[in-house]
Enzyme design. Structure first.
Site, mmCIF file in Angstrom:
data_model
loop_
_atom_site.group_PDB
_atom_site.id
_atom_site.type_symbol
_atom_site.label_atom_id
_atom_site.label_comp_id
_atom_site.label_asym_id
_atom_site.label_seq_id
_atom_site.Cartn_x
_atom_site.Cartn_y
_atom_site.Cartn_z
ATOM 1 N N ARG A 15 0.832 -1.202 0.000
ATOM 2 C CA ARG A 15 0.000 0.000 0.000
ATOM 3 C C ARG A 15 0.872 1.260 0.000
ATOM 4 O O ARG A 15 2.086 1.196 0.159
ATOM 5 C CB ARG A 15 -0.928 -0.006 1.228
ATOM 6 C CG ARG A 15 -1.973 -1.108 1.191
ATOM 7 C CD ARG A 15 -2.697 -1.266 2.531
ATOM 8 N NE ARG A 15 -1.830 -1.876 3.532
ATOM 9 C CZ ARG A 15 -2.201 -2.100 4.801
ATOM 10 N NH1 ARG A 15 -3.396 -1.731 5.209
ATOM 11 N NH2 ARG A 15 -1.368 -2.672 5.641
ATOM 12 N N LYS A 75 2.058 1.558 7.275
ATOM 13 C CA LYS A 75 2.383 0.699 8.408
ATOM 14 C C LYS A 75 3.404 1.348 9.330
ATOM 15 O O LYS A 75 4.114 2.276 8.971
ATOM 16 C CB LYS A 75 2.925 -0.643 7.912
ATOM 17 C CG LYS A 75 1.859 -1.532 7.298
ATOM 18 C CD LYS A 75 0.682 -1.805 8.235
ATOM 19 C CE LYS A 75 1.044 -2.692 9.399
ATOM 20 N NZ LYS A 75 -0.112 -2.924 10.299
ATOM 21 N N TYR A 94 -0.334 4.085 10.746
ATOM 22 C CA TYR A 94 -0.650 3.091 11.780
ATOM 23 C C TYR A 94 0.604 2.888 12.618
ATOM 24 O O TYR A 94 1.703 2.708 12.084
ATOM 25 C CB TYR A 94 -1.050 1.747 11.156
ATOM 26 C CG TYR A 94 -2.429 1.729 10.546
ATOM 27 C CD1 TYR A 94 -3.563 1.886 11.341
ATOM 28 C CD2 TYR A 94 -2.597 1.538 9.181
ATOM 29 C CE1 TYR A 94 -4.833 1.869 10.788
ATOM 30 C CE2 TYR A 94 -3.868 1.520 8.616
ATOM 31 C CZ TYR A 94 -4.981 1.684 9.427
ATOM 32 O OH TYR A 94 -6.241 1.669 8.876
ATOM 33 N N HIS A 96 0.319 1.073 16.159
ATOM 34 C CA HIS A 96 0.126 -0.175 16.914
ATOM 35 C C HIS A 96 1.236 -0.367 17.945
ATOM 36 O O HIS A 96 1.921 -1.399 17.982
ATOM 37 C CB HIS A 96 0.076 -1.375 15.965
ATOM 38 C CG HIS A 96 -1.069 -1.339 14.998
ATOM 39 N ND1 HIS A 96 -2.392 -1.392 15.405
ATOM 40 C CD2 HIS A 96 -1.105 -1.249 13.647
ATOM 41 C CE1 HIS A 96 -3.189 -1.353 14.338
ATOM 42 N NE2 HIS A 96 -2.430 -1.238 13.265
ATOM 43 N N GLU A 118 -4.903 4.343 14.109
ATOM 44 C CA GLU A 118 -5.827 3.448 14.806
ATOM 45 C C GLU A 118 -6.436 4.040 16.073
ATOM 46 O O GLU A 118 -7.341 3.440 16.660
ATOM 47 C CB GLU A 118 -5.141 2.107 15.136
ATOM 48 C CG GLU A 118 -4.109 2.148 16.251
ATOM 49 C CD GLU A 118 -2.717 2.519 15.764
ATOM 50 O OE1 GLU A 118 -1.769 2.396 16.571
ATOM 51 O OE2 GLU A 118 -2.565 2.940 14.592
ATOM 52 N N ASP A 270 -2.133 -7.390 14.968
ATOM 53 C CA ASP A 270 -1.455 -6.095 15.012
ATOM 54 C C ASP A 270 -1.328 -5.584 16.444
ATOM 55 O O ASP A 270 -0.395 -4.855 16.773
ATOM 56 C CB ASP A 270 -2.238 -5.050 14.201
ATOM 57 C CG ASP A 270 -1.838 -5.050 12.735
ATOM 58 O OD1 ASP A 270 -0.632 -5.122 12.458
ATOM 59 O OD2 ASP A 270 -2.725 -4.978 11.878
#
Length: 370
Positions: A15, A75, A94, A96, A118, A270
């Site tokens: 992505r 990510k 993101y 995480h 998130e 995740d």
């Protein structure tokens, strides 16, 4: 503002953080966008499209990170990207962080403004930047699970939908949120028998209405979970506590009682996973077996369908990118409570309570630091 879009380097991450359409809107708003060579290629968005939209194509990740005021990714950064961190850099991606203390350390030591997709909230309290990828991962979980039930992947050799004269496969979904709801849609569409487990009885009532009684709704407790997982051909873990480590809902003992060749897809991986036997895997090495049960625990499942995933994600993230670029981080955080909820690190301080609890660290609300 100068916005940087590096190419993703996590294993098989295809992505990209900003589309050519997003570049065009940013450039028209007076900003400069640096896109690393081939950042969007695997999402079917070639450099030529970015150039025609007004982006400057940059040959190295080093220069994208070095020159940008804000880096927009998909990510969480991997270890080889930590060297790019610097004080005052806005990192919008993101993160995480709950199961990643090393990344947390790197962000804090370098005083990066880490804003996590998130944990950003909208006016209703929902998680608008997590929703599109949860939709993709929820739908993919059944698709992937069905494939791993095939004998060549180590599964039981069960066709989820069955055929006339042969009963369908049993799918057990843990969690009735976005992941669970989308998984149920696909599993029911494939003709499987579906059991969905959740703590929230009101949510179970809603799902019973949404699916017109076609799925079995079960209240979450250890007895019901053990029974449902032992009967399942496919178990999908979709439990989320925003920003926090996922609770271990399915224990090792429960996994040991599952059918030989059954499949687990832990979409919550995740955030550490909600299956006790789950550990993160990659698209290069996606599965492993514990007690005869196949585990698929890839941490970036939506990267397998990058064109769909990139478009779905950037539809949601782009308004926030535009606001951060227009106002700057401090003003945007002060003005927008939803963006403030997304801030996990600021000026060397951890600013998200759930991450602090998971890592046993001190933290402060970002409002106290502005």
């Amino acid at each position: 503002m100068i916005i940087g879009v590096p190419r993703e380097v996590k294993d098989h991450e295809s992505r990209v953080g900003v589309t050519p359409a997003g570049v065009k809107a940013l450039v028209e708003a007076g900003h400069k966008v640096l896109v690393e060579t081939n950042a969007g290629a695997l999402s079917a968005m070639p450099d030529a499209e970015y150039q025609s939209a007004g982006a400057e194509i940059v040959g190295s990740a080093y220069d994208v990170w070095r020159l940008a005021d804000m880096v927009v990714k998909v990510k969480e950064p991997v270890e080889k990207e930590y060297k790019h961190f610097r004080e005052g850099l806005i990192l919008f991606t993101y993160l995480h962080l709950a199961p990643l203390p090393e990344l947390t350390n790197a962000l804090l030591e370098n005083k990066v403004i880490g804003i996590a997709y998130e944990t950003v909230r909208d006016r209703t309290g929902a998680l608008p930047l997590l929703t599109p990828m949860s939709e993709v991962a929820g739908r993919m979980s059944v698709q992937v699970g069905a494939a791993y039930l095939e004998k060549e992947h180590g599964g039981r050799g069960v066709l989820l939908g069955g055929v006339p004269g042969v009963p369908p496969g049993n799918v057990c979904i843990i969690g009735g949120g976005i992941v669970g709801t989308n998984a149920a849609k696909i599993a029911l569409g494939m003709g499987a028998k579906v059991t969905l487990i959740d703590l929230n009885l009101n949510r179970l009532r809603e799902l019973d209405d949404i699916f017109n009684g076609r799925l079995y709704t079960v209240a979450s407790n250890s007895y019901n979970i053990e029974r449902a997982t032992s009967e399942a051909d496919l178990v999908i873990g979709g439990v989320l506590i925003p920003g926090a480590a996922a609770p271990k809902i399915v224990t090792k003992a429960m996994v040991a009682k599952m059918k030989q060749g059954a499949v687990i897809v832990d979409v919550a991986i995740d955030q550490g996973g909600c299956i006790e036997t789950a550990h993160p895997t990659t698209h290069s090495d996606p599965s492993y077996v514990v007690d005869g049960v196949v585990h698929y625990c890839v941490t970036n499942m939506p990267a397998a369908v990058p064109n769909t995933s990139t478009l779905a994600l950037t539809n949601a993230t782009f308004p926030y990118v535009l606001k951060l670029a227009r106002l700057g981080a401090q003003a945007a955080i002060a003005e927008d409570k939803g963006i403030a909820e997304g801030v996990n690190t600021y000026a060397g301080v951890l600013t998200y309570g759930a991450v602090a609890a998971a890592q046993k660290r001190d933290w402060k609300p970002v409002a106290d630091l502005l």
